[in-house]
Design a protein around this motif. Structure first.
Motif, PDB file in Angstrom:
ATOM      1  N   GLY A 138       0.834  -1.208  -0.059  1.00 38.13           N
ATOM      2  CA  GLY A 138      -0.122   0.039   0.098  1.00 38.13           C
ATOM      3  C   GLY A 138       0.808   1.230   0.077  1.00 38.13           C
ATOM      4  O   GLY A 138       0.661   2.323  -0.867  1.00 38.13           O
ATOM      5  N   THR A 139       1.920   1.211   0.897  1.00 40.62           N
ATOM      6  CA  THR A 139       2.668   2.466   0.848  1.00 40.62           C
ATOM      7  C   THR A 139       3.646   2.485  -0.463  1.00 40.62           C
ATOM      8  O   THR A 139       3.907   3.522  -1.236  1.00 40.62           O
ATOM      9  N   TRP A 140       3.893   1.272  -1.003  1.00 38.90           N
ATOM     10  CA  TRP A 140       4.622   1.214  -2.244  1.00 38.90           C
ATOM     11  C   TRP A 140       3.935   1.909  -3.378  1.00 38.90           C
ATOM     12  O   TRP A 140       4.270   2.840  -4.092  1.00 38.90           O
ATOM     13  N   LEU A 141       2.716   1.400  -3.451  1.00 39.25           N
ATOM     14  CA  LEU A 141       1.611   1.864  -4.375  1.00 39.25           C
ATOM     15  C   LEU A 141       1.385   3.584  -4.513  1.00 39.25           C
ATOM     16  O   LEU A 141       1.542   4.212  -5.340  1.00 39.25           O
ATOM     17  N   THR A 142       1.326   4.047  -3.149  1.00 39.00           N
ATOM     18  CA  THR A 142       1.108   5.277  -3.044  1.00 39.00           C
ATOM     19  C   THR A 142       2.370   6.087  -3.477  1.00 39.00           C
ATOM     20  O   THR A 142       2.387   7.244  -4.150  1.00 39.00           O
ATOM     21  N   ALA A 143       3.492   5.572  -3.166  1.00 36.35           N
ATOM     22  CA  ALA A 143       4.741   6.414  -3.615  1.00 36.35           C
ATOM     23  C   ALA A 143       4.626   6.269  -5.121  1.00 36.35           C
ATOM     24  O   ALA A 143       5.233   7.285  -5.627  1.00 36.35           O
ATOM     25  N   GLN A 144       4.464   5.124  -5.904  1.00 36.23           N
ATOM     26  CA  GLN A 144       4.232   4.922  -7.351  1.00 36.23           C
ATOM     27  C   GLN A 144       3.460   6.253  -7.937  1.00 36.23           C
ATOM     28  O   GLN A 144       3.843   6.909  -8.695  1.00 36.23           O
ATOM     29  N   LEU A 145       2.271   6.431  -7.201  1.00 36.17           N
ATOM     30  CA  LEU A 145       1.176   7.275  -7.607  1.00 36.17           C
ATOM     31  C   LEU A 145       1.754   8.649  -7.524  1.00 36.17           C
ATOM     32  O   LEU A 145       1.582   9.726  -8.456  1.00 36.17           O
ATOM     33  N   ASP A 146       2.385   9.000  -6.372  1.00 33.48           N
ATOM     34  CA  ASP A 146       2.920  10.361  -6.218  1.00 33.48           C
ATOM     35  C   ASP A 146       4.077  10.594  -7.020  1.00 33.48           C
ATOM     36  O   ASP A 146       4.089  11.710  -7.554  1.00 33.48           O
ATOM     37  N   GLU A 147       4.829   9.643  -7.473  1.00 38.99           N
ATOM     38  CA  GLU A 147       5.936  10.119  -8.352  1.00 38.99           C
ATOM     39  C   GLU A 147       5.482  10.233  -9.791  1.00 38.99           C
ATOM     40  O   GLU A 147       5.850  11.051 -10.398  1.00 38.99           O
ATOM     41  N   LEU A 148       4.517   9.639 -10.265  1.00 43.13           N
ATOM     42  CA  LEU A 148       3.778   9.678 -11.520  1.00 43.13           C
ATOM     43  C   LEU A 148       3.051  10.760 -11.640  1.00 43.13           C
ATOM     44  O   LEU A 148       2.236  10.824 -12.423  1.00 43.13           O
ATOM     45  N   ASP A 149       2.403  11.266 -10.456  1.00 40.36           N
ATOM     46  CA  ASP A 149       1.453  12.307 -10.708  1.00 40.36           C
ATOM     47  C   ASP A 149       0.171  11.741 -10.605  1.00 40.36           C
ATOM     48  O   ASP A 149      -0.685  12.667 -11.457  1.00 40.36           O
ATOM     49  N   GLY A 150      -0.041  10.617 -10.328  1.00 40.60           N
ATOM     50  CA  GLY A 150      -1.298   9.987 -10.611  1.00 40.60           C
ATOM     51  C   GLY A 150      -2.502  10.431 -10.184  1.00 40.60           C
ATOM     52  O   GLY A 150      -3.607  10.291 -10.537  1.00 40.60           O
ATOM     53  N   TRP A 151      -2.437  11.416  -9.011  1.00 38.84           N
ATOM     54  CA  TRP A 151      -3.563  11.917  -8.262  1.00 38.84           C
ATOM     55  C   TRP A 151      -4.073  13.131  -9.195  1.00 38.84           C
ATOM     56  O   TRP A 151      -5.321  13.458  -8.862  1.00 38.84           O
ATOM     57  N   ASP A 152      -3.205  13.580 -10.061  1.00 41.51           N
ATOM     58  CA  ASP A 152      -3.622  14.811 -10.925  1.00 41.51           C
ATOM     59  C   ASP A 152      -3.690  14.611 -12.248  1.00 41.51           C
ATOM     60  O   ASP A 152      -4.539  15.566 -12.994  1.00 41.51           O
ATOM     61  N   LYS A 153      -2.914  13.927 -12.858  1.00 40.90           N
ATOM     62  CA  LYS A 153      -2.951  13.693 -14.251  1.00 40.90           C
ATOM     63  C   LYS A 153      -3.982  12.538 -14.614  1.00 40.90           C
ATOM     64  O   LYS A 153      -4.639  11.958 -13.808  1.00 40.90           O
ATOM     65  N   THR A 154      -4.448  12.626 -15.968  1.00 39.85           N
ATOM     66  CA  THR A 154      -5.440  11.453 -16.364  1.00 39.85           C
ATOM     67  C   THR A 154      -4.915  10.206 -16.263  1.00 39.85           C
ATOM     68  O   THR A 154      -3.506   9.963 -16.395  1.00 39.85           O
ATOM     69  N   ARG A 155      -5.547   9.090 -16.133  1.00 45.39           N
ATOM     70  CA  ARG A 155      -5.059   7.693 -15.919  1.00 45.39           C
ATOM     71  C   ARG A 155      -4.460   7.357 -17.185  1.00 45.39           C
ATOM     72  O   ARG A 155      -3.374   6.736 -17.031  1.00 45.39           O
ATOM     73  N   ASP A 156      -4.567   7.601 -18.510  1.00 48.46           N
ATOM     74  CA  ASP A 156      -3.860   7.446 -19.334  1.00 48.46           C
ATOM     75  C   ASP A 156      -2.763   7.949 -19.658  1.00 48.46           C
ATOM     76  O   ASP A 156      -1.666   7.292 -20.269  1.00 48.46           O
ATOM     77  N   GLU A 157      -2.441   8.839 -18.868  1.00 49.45           N
ATOM     78  CA  GLU A 157      -0.828   9.419 -18.810  1.00 49.45           C
ATOM     79  C   GLU A 157       0.144   8.757 -17.938  1.00 49.45           C
ATOM     80  O   GLU A 157       1.515   8.590 -18.131  1.00 49.45           O
ATOM     81  N   TRP A 158      -0.494   7.994 -17.057  1.00 49.32           N
ATOM     82  CA  TRP A 158       0.574   7.372 -15.991  1.00 49.32           C
ATOM     83  C   TRP A 158       0.316   5.581 -15.840  1.00 49.32           C
ATOM     84  O   TRP A 158       1.218   5.354 -15.320  1.00 49.32           O
ATOM     85  N   GLU A 159      -1.055   5.243 -16.173  1.00 49.02           N
ATOM     86  CA  GLU A 159      -1.236   3.760 -15.820  1.00 49.02           C
ATOM     87  C   GLU A 159      -0.476   2.897 -16.598  1.00 49.02           C
ATOM     88  O   GLU A 159       0.006   1.910 -15.944  1.00 49.02           O
TER      89      GLU A 159
END
Length: 176
Positions: free
Chosen positions: A84-105
């Motif tokens: 869970g903390t690993w996934l959060t770190a990945q989403l933070d690094e990829l700016d997954g909370w603010d970019k569209t899913r297609d940009e980082w998924e």
């Protein structure tokens, strides 16, 4: 032996995971989340200290979000706590909370695959702790639903590389 240990928050999953490697002569504990900041989150910092105090003194600790590289470079048993903390770190690094899913998924899923592959290829014992977040109420916010869904995918891909999956509920373990 490769084991994924899953369960709810405070279910006893970390204790169960530690028990699986306590007899190993060489253990690296991988903490893929941010370091605890006692001033900004004293409860989190206290929990981290409790976990550290429980571990034998000869265990090495690696604080890194690049768990796959650590698994490839490490000898002996490895305990990863938690996905869970690993996934959060990945989403933070990829700016997954603010970019569209297609940009980082696609990049995120490549990282999930690399992590799962590294678990499967490690020559020693690997125990990976994760949260079981899909058994409760559907989160009200999109970020909660996104995290739940992506952790479910991550858990499945890592579990596919494991010999066993342990579900921990109220301190009791069920081998699936």
């Amino acid at each position: 032996m490769k084991v994924l240990v899953t369960g709810g928050v405070r279910s006893g999953k970390s204790f169960q995971a530690e028990a699986l490697v306590v007899g190993e002569p060489v253990v690296t504990y991988v903490a893929p989340g941010p370091e605890a900041d006692p001033e900004s989150d004293p409860e989190w910092a206290e929990r981290v200290v409790r976990h550290q105090d429980r571990r034998p003194g000869h265990w090495a600790t690696a604080e890194t979000a690049d768990v796959a590289a650590t698994l490839r470079a490490t000898e002996g048993a490895v305990l990863v706590d938690c996905l869970g903390t690993w996934l959060t770190a990945q989403l933070d690094e990829l700016d997954g909370w603010d970019k569209t899913r297609d940009e980082w998924e696609p990049e995120l899923l490549a990282r999930v695959d690399a992590l799962a592959e590294a678990v499967g290829q490690h020559r020693g014992t690997v125990v990976v702790v994760t949260n079981e977040v899909g058994m409760g109420v559907v989160p009200a916010h999109w970020s909660g639903r996104l995290f739940r869904d992506l952790l479910g995918v991550t858990n499945q891909r890592v579990a596919a590389e494991c010999d066993e999956v342990h579900l921990v509920v109220a301190g009791r373990t069920l081998v699936l």
